[in-house]
Scaffold this motif. Structure first.
Motif, PDB file in Angstrom:
ATOM      1  N   ARG A 124      -0.026 -44.538  82.934  1.00 20.83           N
ATOM      2  CA  ARG A 124       0.693 -45.767  83.257  1.00 20.83           C
ATOM      3  C   ARG A 124      -0.224 -46.995  83.238  1.00 20.83           C
ATOM      4  NH1 ARG A 124       2.798 -49.159  87.249  1.00 20.83           N
ATOM      5  NH2 ARG A 124       0.881 -48.733  88.376  1.00 20.83           N
ATOM      6  N   GLY A 125       0.141 -47.980  82.437  1.00 17.74           N
ATOM      7  CA  GLY A 125      -0.591 -49.237  82.448  1.00 17.74           C
ATOM      8  C   GLY A 125      -1.914 -49.230  81.707  1.00 17.74           C
ATOM      9  N   CYS A 126      -2.261 -48.082  81.095  1.00 18.00           N
ATOM     10  CA  CYS A 126      -3.517 -48.014  80.328  1.00 18.00           C
ATOM     11  C   CYS A 126      -3.207 -47.969  78.843  1.00 18.00           C
ATOM     12  CB  CYS A 126      -4.314 -46.762  80.696  1.00 18.00           C
ATOM     13  SG  CYS A 126      -4.944 -46.773  82.371  1.00 18.00           S
ATOM     14  N   ILE A 127      -3.988 -48.710  78.069  1.00 18.15           N
ATOM     15  CA  ILE A 127      -3.776 -48.699  76.625  1.00 18.15           C
ATOM     16  C   ILE A 127      -4.968 -48.068  75.922  1.00 18.15           C
ATOM     17  CG2 ILE A 127      -2.317 -50.760  76.645  1.00 18.15           C
ATOM     18  CD1 ILE A 127      -4.810 -52.294  75.522  1.00 18.15           C
ATOM     19  N   VAL A 128      -4.744 -47.716  74.668  1.00 20.74           N
ATOM     20  CA  VAL A 128      -5.834 -47.304  73.795  1.00 20.74           C
ATOM     21  C   VAL A 128      -6.198 -48.502  72.926  1.00 20.74           C
ATOM     22  CG1 VAL A 128      -6.499 -45.812  71.877  1.00 20.74           C
ATOM     23  CG2 VAL A 128      -5.056 -44.913  73.722  1.00 20.74           C
ATOM     24  N   PHE A 129      -7.479 -48.837  72.903  1.00 17.94           N
ATOM     25  CA  PHE A 129      -7.965 -49.855  71.976  1.00 17.94           C
ATOM     26  C   PHE A 129      -8.258 -49.157  70.664  1.00 17.94           C
ATOM     27  CE2 PHE A 129      -8.951 -53.471  74.828  1.00 17.94           C
ATOM     28  CZ  PHE A 129      -8.779 -52.852  76.053  1.00 17.94           C
ATOM     29  N   ARG A 130      -7.428 -49.394  69.668  1.00 18.13           N
ATOM     30  CA  ARG A 130      -7.660 -48.786  68.364  1.00 18.13           C
ATOM     31  C   ARG A 130      -8.797 -49.535  67.648  1.00 18.13           C
ATOM     32  NH1 ARG A 130      -2.174 -46.739  65.564  1.00 18.13           N
ATOM     33  NH2 ARG A 130      -3.803 -45.562  64.467  1.00 18.13           N
ATOM     34  N   PRO A 131      -9.349 -48.951  66.564  1.00 18.25           N
ATOM     35  CA  PRO A 131     -10.565 -49.559  65.988  1.00 18.25           C
ATOM     36  C   PRO A 131     -10.493 -51.061  65.717  1.00 18.25           C
ATOM     37  CG  PRO A 131     -10.300 -47.369  65.099  1.00 18.25           C
ATOM     38  CD  PRO A 131      -9.069 -47.620  65.964  1.00 18.25           C
ATOM     39  N   ASP A 132      -9.380 -51.570  65.165  1.00 15.49           N
ATOM     40  CA  ASP A 132      -9.345 -53.016  64.905  1.00 15.49           C
ATOM     41  C   ASP A 132      -9.321 -53.823  66.201  1.00 15.49           C
ATOM     42  OD1 ASP A 132      -9.672 -53.150  62.186  1.00 15.49           O
ATOM     43  OD2 ASP A 132      -7.528 -53.177  61.728  1.00 15.49           O
ATOM     44  N   GLY A 133      -8.654 -53.308  67.217  1.00 17.63           N
ATOM     45  CA  GLY A 133      -8.641 -53.992  68.510  1.00 17.63           C
ATOM     46  C   GLY A 133     -10.002 -53.925  69.172  1.00 17.63           C
ATOM     47  N   TYR A 134     -10.607 -52.760  69.096  1.00 19.44           N
ATOM     48  CA  TYR A 134     -11.915 -52.608  69.739  1.00 19.44           C
ATOM     49  C   TYR A 134     -12.982 -53.419  69.022  1.00 19.44           C
ATOM     50  CZ  TYR A 134     -15.694 -50.582  72.391  1.00 19.44           C
ATOM     51  OH  TYR A 134     -16.775 -50.428  73.223  1.00 19.44           O
ATOM     52  N   GLU A 135     -12.858 -53.510  67.707  1.00 13.61           N
ATOM     53  CA  GLU A 135     -13.892 -54.275  66.983  1.00 13.61           C
ATOM     54  C   GLU A 135     -13.869 -55.756  67.370  1.00 13.61           C
ATOM     55  OE1 GLU A 135     -14.463 -53.565  62.750  1.00 13.61           O
ATOM     56  OE2 GLU A 135     -15.558 -55.465  62.593  1.00 13.61           O
ATOM     57  N   ILE A 136     -12.685 -56.283  67.631  1.00 18.89           N
ATOM     58  CA  ILE A 136     -12.619 -57.667  68.113  1.00 18.89           C
ATOM     59  C   ILE A 136     -13.429 -57.781  69.409  1.00 18.89           C
ATOM     60  CG2 ILE A 136     -11.085 -59.444  69.049  1.00 18.89           C
ATOM     61  CD1 ILE A 136      -8.908 -58.335  67.133  1.00 18.89           C
ATOM     62  N   TRP A 137     -13.258 -56.796  70.291  1.00 19.28           N
ATOM     63  CA  TRP A 137     -14.012 -56.792  71.547  1.00 19.28           C
ATOM     64  C   TRP A 137     -15.514 -56.674  71.288  1.00 19.28           C
ATOM     65  CZ3 TRP A 137     -13.969 -58.642  76.051  1.00 19.28           C
ATOM     66  CH2 TRP A 137     -14.733 -58.125  77.093  1.00 19.28           C
ATOM     67  N   GLU A 138     -15.894 -55.887  70.302  1.00 19.12           N
ATOM     68  CA  GLU A 138     -17.324 -55.771  69.981  1.00 19.12           C
ATOM     69  C   GLU A 138     -17.910 -57.118  69.567  1.00 19.12           C
ATOM     70  OE1 GLU A 138     -18.404 -51.421  68.374  1.00 19.12           O
ATOM     71  OE2 GLU A 138     -16.900 -52.371  67.109  1.00 19.12           O
ATOM     72  N   HIS A 139     -17.155 -57.878  68.775  1.00 23.46           N
ATOM     73  CA  HIS A 139     -17.676 -59.186  68.365  1.00 23.46           C
ATOM     74  C   HIS A 139     -17.760 -60.141  69.551  1.00 23.46           C
ATOM     75  CE1 HIS A 139     -17.808 -57.967  64.255  1.00 23.46           C
ATOM     76  NE2 HIS A 139     -16.499 -57.793  64.161  1.00 23.46           N
ATOM     77  N   ILE A 140     -16.753 -60.091  70.405  1.00 22.34           N
ATOM     78  CA  ILE A 140     -16.778 -60.916  71.621  1.00 22.34           C
ATOM     79  C   ILE A 140     -17.991 -60.539  72.470  1.00 22.34           C
ATOM     80  CG2 ILE A 140     -15.598 -61.289  73.840  1.00 22.34           C
ATOM     81  CD1 ILE A 140     -12.914 -61.087  72.329  1.00 22.34           C
ATOM     82  N   ARG A 141     -18.155 -59.248  72.681  1.00 23.92           N
ATOM     83  CA  ARG A 141     -19.222 -58.744  73.548  1.00 23.92           C
ATOM     84  C   ARG A 141     -20.603 -59.107  73.000  1.00 23.92           C
ATOM     85  NH1 ARG A 141     -20.035 -52.591  72.908  1.00 23.92           N
ATOM     86  NH2 ARG A 141     -21.054 -53.493  71.101  1.00 23.92           N
ATOM     87  N   ASP A 142     -20.793 -58.868  71.698  1.00 24.59           N
ATOM     88  CA  ASP A 142     -22.119 -59.114  71.126  1.00 24.59           C
ATOM     89  C   ASP A 142     -22.521 -60.581  71.255  1.00 24.59           C
ATOM     90  OD1 ASP A 142     -22.198 -56.462  70.540  1.00 24.59           O
ATOM     91  OD2 ASP A 142     -21.916 -56.688  68.379  1.00 24.59           O
ATOM     92  N   GLU A 143     -21.579 -61.475  70.989  1.00 24.10           N
ATOM     93  CA  GLU A 143     -21.930 -62.889  71.032  1.00 24.10           C
ATOM     94  C   GLU A 143     -22.132 -63.366  72.468  1.00 24.10           C
ATOM     95  OE1 GLU A 143     -22.992 -64.922  68.971  1.00 24.10           O
ATOM     96  OE2 GLU A 143     -22.812 -66.825  70.061  1.00 24.10           O
ATOM     97  N   LEU A 144     -21.267 -62.937  73.377  1.00 23.43           N
ATOM     98  CA  LEU A 144     -21.471 -63.329  74.777  1.00 23.43           C
ATOM     99  C   LEU A 144     -22.788 -62.763  75.287  1.00 23.43           C
ATOM    100  CD1 LEU A 144     -17.981 -63.000  76.487  1.00 23.43           C
ATOM    101  CD2 LEU A 144     -19.399 -65.056  76.347  1.00 23.43           C
ATOM    102  N   ASP A 145     -23.053 -61.520  74.941  1.00 19.75           N
ATOM    103  CA  ASP A 145     -24.291 -60.882  75.379  1.00 19.75           C
ATOM    104  C   ASP A 145     -25.502 -61.689  74.911  1.00 19.75           C
ATOM    105  OD1 ASP A 145     -25.071 -58.319  76.765  1.00 19.75           O
ATOM    106  OD2 ASP A 145     -26.343 -58.180  74.995  1.00 19.75           O
TER     107      ASP A 145
END
Lengths: 482, 482
Positions: free
Chosen positions: A38-59
């Motif tokens: 309930r209330g949890c999603i799966v980040f599929r590769p295209d969704g997760y990759e967006i997060w990777e770009h966000i994370r890398d640049e913020l980091d």
């Protein structure tokens, strides 16, 4: 093929039902899927990759300002939550509890972290002894859980990914400067990377973080006019230092409490980005975080195919070499028209078309996802032209989002004006506020809008409270929010 | 200063008590701290940064072989564990359970993932329909929990960080190739990055992953002669496909089950690396993952200080510019000798000394953490010389570790020989094994050693089982293990 062709009509138009549009798009573009929890999603590769770009640049930006990453346990003993009164009241209703482990009942039950001020405060009290140990500038990338009643993919999920910075300082001034520095990094990042214009400001007391002295936020406007709090930065004063006994021997040889801050952004940035930029054709991804920045589609008759694909492959390698995230779709059993729609739906910022005549002329065609603009460019200048168009798409996205926001930003004097406006139009409302919790609550009860923040730069300053008509202490942005 | 000076003697010598040596070093070098939650540690910045370097490089290698990252929920419904019989038996005793959330008892309790075959299997069954959807090549970086009775920082903690690859294939052959490819990536990575030599091989049935058809591992030898399983790669056959109904329409138009693999390495790599390379002076970090690769220490009399530090700063910028992770310790109230010890203890691979005479001569001194070798190098060639020494330190570490391993690698014919050897000497033992679980268990009961793996390249092949004397089916490496 017929099944594949349906997708365009399968996206609910934004005007018809914005929430359905949102779910349609993120599912069809394979960014996420619902999970059995309930209330949890799966980040599929295209969704997760967006997060990777966000994370890398913020980091990168965090490290450039002297922060380092660490990792703390996700389990937090129940007793830790009792130590900071506001904190426990704010988070207790949303906690999941581990009560059994390794085949036994636990003596003290363990919460899954909703945020880590308590655990990190406990550790800082061991690590910090002297002013020489300060400042401590630590960030953590982690999963956190808040057991929410109503969830929405990316924007509000039970488990989500985020970063949480936790710093400890010798003085209030230094801690406040850190708080502001991180808010600025967030604003610049969402502008530069996600093409989202935001309003920087301070939260009202009723909307601040549970345990903070002051909370600051950046607020973004979605295409349905609702707000998303895209990032927050908190000055925590000595609240957690007192609760967790984080003391140091100061320069005057006296024991003092540290001043702490915390600040975070989460995977809800992905949701905001989609709701700010998407349209009835689907996603529109800001080039800097798009998993695919350029989709190459060879066109033309079958007999020329091999030749065109051959040349396309050379250009593909050139772009790849130059660091462009490029993909080729050279499937011969699917029409170019279908592909155009498909990659527009997936939000790919730039389409590159190349056909037999282009080959002869040494050119190819770049098409912008956002404006539809076509540029015929020399193959010899391809890398440069592609990078230029990617930069232009980013700029265009940012300006469109800012125009939309400005067009949906209203100014009112009274609650009646605000109600009328809220019924007719979507958007943010600027109004005066006396500072009383009662008036703030009245606005919420009457309109569903909450105070988003007290903007640093409100453009106009209001003199009267929209509810009681007394002198306004603050000029506030109100909006319905996700 | 007197307090600061004690640290060298505060490290227990390895020969005296290897476990205490280990804890002394990782605490003194600020890699970790104990947390208030049983069996969970805090990864402090220097410990976490080692993990960041491991993660970034492995991630690069996974992506180069076509894998993409995704993220799945950490909560796994109880019923999921019932679907694969061996899997539930293997993991059930170690699971922590969430039974309450958001102020209510849950209808079905949720485990925190110990590994994600079940959750990912469930999702794959939704995503995979046709052979055209295959292969699916997904990896996840995540925290996992196994509620262990006995824990040891990095090597065995209740919560730990890892990556878990999960792939689905059309055929057994393809899945087996993937399994082997990933094992090879692990071996190359630990050799190239962590300077750890390993033995590649297949696990015996009693030691394989719960739910796997075949498990393969790389095994490393610590300086106390014990083994650490540094990485595993599993061919899961159709076990999880059947349990979670992951079927596809094959090329022959028939429903088939996919063949899956999974593979993982974790933060225990950090612990192994420390136990392979450290010595009585403290840590020795492989250059490619060391948070600080070069420590610069200006030396010489106070009156020359400003000048020396000025030049040192220029060299610092040059190294930084070139991508070297360099730090300067120019504190004037602490002696160079103390600093030398301090950074040796912290395992910094290369020390750079510069004094007034070096300045005059346009040189500086590089000192290797591992061999103590000093090189006087031209400042003009500094970047090149530093990179050369970092490469040499890596090579030297790898060769030392390999020599140590070879010197502690014994070959026996009978269980009595093995017992005698185990009592006297630390290390790995190669022996013949008939393949029966009884004989394998007998070895464990008598010597405390477990079968590590059946090496692909055993050097010598044994013909008789060390316990029963029957014909040997396999030549096996036995060792006590962490």
């Amino acid at each position: 093929m017929s099944k594949e062709k349906q997708f365009v009509t399968e996206i609910t138009p934004q005007q018809e039902d914005f929430s359905r549009w949102y779910i349609d798009v993120i599912k069809k573009a394979d960014l996420m899927d619902y999970s059995p929890v309930r209330g949890c999603i799966v980040f599929r590769p295209d969704g997760y990759e967006i997060w990777e770009h966000i994370r890398d640049e913020l980091d990168r930006r965090f490290k450039a300002t002297g922060h380092r990453n660490a990792y703390f346990p996700m389990f937090i003993p129940e007793s830790f939550f009792q130590k900071e009164k506001e904190h426990v009241e704010g988070f207790n209703p949303e906690l999941p509890w581990v009560t059994e482990a390794g085949g036994e009942q636990l003596e003290e039950k363990l919460a899954i972290r909703p945020t880590s001020e308590t655990m990190i405060g406990h550790m800082y009290s061991k690590w910090i002894q002297s002013y020489r140990d300060l400042p401590v500038l630590i960030n953590q990338w982690a999963n956190v859980v808040r057991w929410e009643k109503r969830t929405l993919p990316f924007l509000r999920t039970s488990e989500f990914l985020w970063q949480e910075g936790h710093t400890a300082h010798e003085t209030e001034q230094e801690a406040r400067e850190e708080t502001m520095q991180m808010l600025k990094i967030y604003r610049e990042f969402v502008e530069d990377y996600l093409a989202i214009p935001v309003i920087e400001g301070q939260k009202t007391p009723s909307e601040k973080f549970a345990g903070a002295v002051d909370t600051f936020s950046i607020e973004a406007m979605m295409k349905d006019g609702r707000a998303v709090q895209a990032g927050t930065s908190h000055y925590l004063g000595t609240n957690f230092a007192v609760a967790f006994d984080i003391k140091f021997l100061g320069r005057e040889n006296e024991q003092e409490f540290v001043h702490t801050t915390s600040w975070g952004v989460s995977t809800r940035l992905i949701g905001s980005m989609i709701m700010v930029h998407g349209d009835d054709r689907g996603l529109a991804l800001p080039p800097k975080v798009a998993p695919t920045q350029v989709i190459m589609i060879p066109i033309g008759p079958a007999k020329m195919r091999e030749q065109v694909v051959g040349r396309a492959n050379e250009l593909f390698s050139e772009l790849k070499q130059a660091g462009v995230r490029v993909r080729m779709d050279d499937r011969s059993d699917i029409s170019p028209g279908w592909k155009f729609n498909e990659y527009e739906m997936r939000g790919v910022p730039v389409r590159l078309e190349i056909g037999p005549r282009d080959m002869e002329n040494g050119v190819c065609v770049l098409v912008s996802r956002v404006t539809g603009e076509k540029r015929i460019v020399q193959q010899a200048d391809l890398v440069e032209e592609v990078n230029r168009m990617l930069a232009d798409v980013h700029q265009e996205m940012f300006e469109r989002a800012r125009s939309f926001r400005d067009e949906h930003f209203y100014s009112v004097e009274t609650i009646d004006e605000m109600k009328a406006q809220m019924e007719e139009k979507r958007g943010f409302t600027l109004a005066g506020w006396c500072g009383s919790e009662a008036c703030e609550k009245h606005v919420k009860d009457e309109t569903g809008a909450t105070s988003r923040n007290i903007p640093f730069d409100p453009q106009t300053t209001k003199t009267k409270c929209l509810v009681c008509g007394e002198d306004a202490k603050h000029t506030v942005v109100f909006a319905r929010a996700y």
